[in-house]
Design a protein around this motif. Sequence first.
Motif, short mmCIF file in Angstrom:
data_model
loop_
_atom_site.label_atom_id
_atom_site.label_comp_id
_atom_site.label_asym_id
_atom_site.label_seq_id
_atom_site.Cartn_x
_atom_site.Cartn_y
_atom_site.Cartn_z
N ALA A 28 0.82 -1.21 0.00
CA ALA A 28 0.00 0.00 0.00
C ALA A 28 0.86 1.26 0.00
O ALA A 28 0.51 2.25 -0.66
CB ALA A 28 -0.95 -0.01 1.19
N CYS A 29 1.97 1.24 0.70
CA CYS A 29 2.80 2.44 0.81
C CYS A 29 3.36 2.89 -0.54
O CYS A 29 3.62 4.08 -0.73
CB CYS A 29 3.94 2.21 1.80
N MET A 30 3.51 1.96 -1.47
CA MET A 30 4.10 2.31 -2.77
C MET A 30 3.19 3.21 -3.60
O MET A 30 3.65 3.85 -4.54
CB MET A 30 4.47 1.05 -3.55
N GLU A 31 1.92 3.25 -3.24
CA GLU A 31 0.96 4.07 -3.98
C GLU A 31 0.71 5.42 -3.32
O GLU A 31 -0.08 6.22 -3.83
CB GLU A 31 -0.37 3.31 -4.13
N THR A 32 1.37 5.69 -2.21
CA THR A 32 1.14 6.95 -1.51
C THR A 32 1.85 8.10 -2.22
O THR A 32 2.89 7.90 -2.86
CB THR A 32 1.63 6.88 -0.05
N PRO A 33 1.29 9.30 -2.11
CA PRO A 33 1.94 10.47 -2.72
C PRO A 33 3.36 10.69 -2.20
O PRO A 33 4.24 11.09 -2.95
CB PRO A 33 1.02 11.64 -2.34
N ALA A 34 3.57 10.40 -0.91
CA ALA A 34 4.91 10.61 -0.33
C ALA A 34 5.95 9.71 -1.00
O ALA A 34 7.04 10.17 -1.34
CB ALA A 34 4.88 10.37 1.17
N VAL A 35 5.62 8.43 -1.17
CA VAL A 35 6.57 7.50 -1.80
C VAL A 35 6.76 7.86 -3.27
O VAL A 35 7.88 7.87 -3.77
CB VAL A 35 6.12 6.03 -1.62
N ARG A 36 5.67 8.15 -3.96
CA ARG A 36 5.77 8.53 -5.38
C ARG A 36 6.65 9.76 -5.55
O ARG A 36 7.52 9.80 -6.43
CB ARG A 36 4.38 8.78 -5.98
#
Length: 141
Positions: A28-36
């Motif tokens: 799920a974290c890979m789709e967050t704005p912060a990770v992107r």
Amino acid sequence: MTDDAYLFLLDDASVQLGVVPAAVGDLACMETPAVRAWLDAQGSTPDSPNLRLLPPEERAAVPEGAERLPVPLSDEELSRVRHLMAPESLARIEEELLTYRDISDGRDGLIGRALAAGVPPHRIVELTGEDPATVTAAARG
């Protein structure tokens, strides 16, 4: 959610440290704005072989100076990361422990083999859902 894991970038993709997030499956974290945004700023992508992930208890292994980002993982995601990081023999035992949730025959023997292989008691509790006292008793017996 658990303590934060760490995404980080290695200069050399051949270094055996952490796991490639793409190998873990959907996170799920890979789709967050912060990770992107972090990936964009690093000029990297989610499937880069230089992108690695370490669970919270291993974050001290992130190389000094490496670009890093703390990310939250669910318990299930964290379990998959740990499973991929385990040596092959430990991975087999952990797979048996996961399967164990559906069986009861041979419980003490399986827990004993897992302990002998070096699986920490807290990890056995996580994988099996057993009471810590049961794992402790199996370790003594």
